[in-house]
Design a protein around this motif. Sequence first.
Motif, PDB file in Angstrom:
ATOM      1  N   UNK A 109      -0.992   3.817  -0.294  1.00  0.00           N
ATOM      2  CA  UNK A 109      -0.790   2.692   0.627  1.00  0.00           C
ATOM      3  C   UNK A 109      -0.614   1.456  -0.260  1.00  0.00           C
ATOM      4  N   UNK A 110       0.591   0.876  -0.263  1.00  0.00           N
ATOM      5  CA  UNK A 110       0.855  -0.221  -1.201  1.00  0.00           C
ATOM      6  C   UNK A 110      -0.001  -1.438  -0.901  1.00  0.00           C
ATOM      7  N   UNK A 111      -0.761  -1.831  -1.907  1.00  0.00           N
ATOM      8  CA  UNK A 111      -1.603  -3.020  -1.797  1.00  0.00           C
ATOM      9  C   UNK A 111      -1.155  -3.997  -2.859  1.00  0.00           C
ATOM     10  N   UNK A 112      -0.481  -5.026  -2.464  1.00  0.00           N
ATOM     11  CA  UNK A 112      -0.187  -6.071  -3.429  1.00  0.00           C
ATOM     12  C   UNK A 112      -0.026  -7.396  -2.713  1.00  0.00           C
ATOM     13  N   UNK A 152      -6.160   9.432  -0.697  1.00  0.00           N
ATOM     14  CA  UNK A 152      -5.484   8.218  -0.240  1.00  0.00           C
ATOM     15  C   UNK A 152      -5.738   7.122  -1.267  1.00  0.00           C
ATOM     16  N   UNK A 153      -4.649   6.623  -1.829  1.00  0.00           N
ATOM     17  CA  UNK A 153      -4.743   5.704  -2.951  1.00  0.00           C
ATOM     18  C   UNK A 153      -4.200   4.344  -2.532  1.00  0.00           C
ATOM     19  N   UNK A 154      -5.078   3.350  -2.537  1.00  0.00           N
ATOM     20  CA  UNK A 154      -4.663   2.002  -2.116  1.00  0.00           C
ATOM     21  C   UNK A 154      -4.520   1.139  -3.365  1.00  0.00           C
ATOM     22  N   UNK A 155      -3.306   0.685  -3.634  1.00  0.00           N
ATOM     23  CA  UNK A 155      -3.112  -0.121  -4.829  1.00  0.00           C
ATOM     24  C   UNK A 155      -1.671  -0.524  -5.018  1.00  0.00           C
ATOM     25  N   UNK A 156      -1.433  -1.240  -6.107  1.00  0.00           N
ATOM     26  CA  UNK A 156      -0.098  -1.768  -6.368  1.00  0.00           C
ATOM     27  C   UNK A 156       0.730  -0.846  -7.252  1.00  0.00           C
TER      28      UNK A 156
END
Length: 527
Positions: A294-297, A264-268
Amino acid sequence: MESISPPIGVKFVASSVKEPSCTIGFSGSVPPRLRNFDRICKSNRVFTETKSPAIDFSDPDWKTKYQKDFERRFDIPHLTDVFEHLVPIPSTFCLRSRTPASEDFADGYPSDEKWHGYINNNDKVLLKTIHYSSPTSAGAECIDPSCTWVEQWVHRAGPREKIYFKPEEVKAAIVTCGGLCPGLNDVIRQIVITLEIYGVKDIIGIPFGYRGFYDEGRHEMPLSRKVIQNIHLAGGSLLGVSRGGPDVSDIVNNMEERGINMLFVLGGNGTHAGANAIHNECRKRRMRVAVVGVPKTIDNDILLMDKTFGFDTAVEEAQRAINSAYIEAHSAFRGIGIVKLMGRSSGFIAMHASLASGQVDVCLIPEVPFYLHGPHGVLNHLKCLLESKGSAVVCLAEGAGQNLLEKTNATDPSGNIILGDIGVHIQLETKKYFKEIGFPADVKYIDPTYMIRACRANAADGILCAVLGQNAVHGAFAGYSGITVGTCNTHYVYLPIPEVISYPKQVDLNSRMWHRCLTSTGQPDFV
Ligand SMILES: Nc1ncnc2c1ncn2[C@@H]1O[C@H](COP(=O)(O)OP(=O)(O)O)[C@@H](O)[C@H]1O
Ligand SMILES: O=P(O)(O)OC[C@H]1O[C@](O)(COP(=O)(O)O)[C@@H](O)[C@@H]1O
Ligand SMILES: [Mg+2]
């Protein structure tokens, strides 16, 4: 088959360039097409023609072809694409009370046949919900010159009845990359909780972003409900974040060594480019691994999504800075308050924060070119405001007006261009200008960017994080890989990674929201 699709979410402008339907390798900098603000800014209407028509509208079947092509592009990769004979098992995710963390599956997997809480694999969400009757309708996004209604469906997110991993065989890893963002801990927490409900016991956190797959001496962090129970009460990331790091094959080597089969990769944008490359490398090596983003921006610059987590919190938190700037400006004799907010190439935070506050007179974003000096410049407008109402508040995004600053080619370890400080520049220019014209003004500058980014998520973001985190786990168990989770028209969806990262989402200057912001600030064009 060659793609016939125009870029999703981009209007047909007179000189639009055909966008590759899938560009991996984006690394933070804005593609030249988007740097050409003028073309977009100066046209306050939508053109229905394109100089490089990708679709032959005289073909009576163009719409069917377009929709088919769209369906192909938005199909989400699945383990069975590579492992054709994989046999799924009934989902272990059911809401019947049980104690998964301590359970083994010797007597078979728990099931709840009467439960109708699963999502059918063919459930779809409509991406665009407005049927514009004309290309001249406000904010119209048209595929063809007549603005025909064309359906664009994407996959609905959520738990599936059949799953492609046995929980006891899963080693799940979570990694958080890029800059901080409110809500990272909430997502980590929900992923762990949901994995445990499926029955997964081997869950780890990778420390400090992609670097944690490489740097010696960085140990994985075992995660469980007990460890993550209260992490959402604080901002930041339990796991730490970083920019830059190892190349993809080193990451995948490390995953193989550790036996990770769910990531699970959280980042932009950058992180997702990495996640997609990891997914492709795993496929190449025929590893049975699910990679889910999981889009983190905080900047809200990921395509197609209503919003990304942390954005709402940032807008809310920015109110405190704007209000302080307003009070300082309002209480001073000829006071000017300047607030800089985040937004590397997209001005969503500044636009929404300005609109929410109702205290901003000038909102400056990267998408809109402006002059500081001259009769139509920002400074002259500030003078008018001081004369007419006695004070003024400016809210700007960090990426605004970069053309006014000396260029450096410096980049951060991820390859993102290091921006000049436009906030400091405007502060200094404003002070200088009013001194030079002999019209003393009291200028106060506030840069709350890192204070905002370090906050814990607000309630709205807390909910968004919870659903996204849960859906990420459902997606992985359902056998999807190379996907990311998001919301489209308030519904939760799975999207193929390349479709959301081909370029950063930007404020559309023809959008109703930007017009509303201009209505609220009352600012003129500064060109
Ligand atoms: N094109 C790319 N391919 C693979 N990894 C990338 C790419 N661009 C960035 N990364 C990696 O993704 C991570 C985060 O990228 P960064 O641009 O800093 O943040 P964000 O994901 O928020 O955009 C970094 O570790 C960086 O090395
Ligand atoms: O100082 P840092 O850590 O490089 O972060 C600054 C950047 O973080 C952001 O808020 C968001 O960046 P990411 O989405 O890449 O994490 C940008 O607006 C800003 O330029
Ligand atoms: Mg980025």
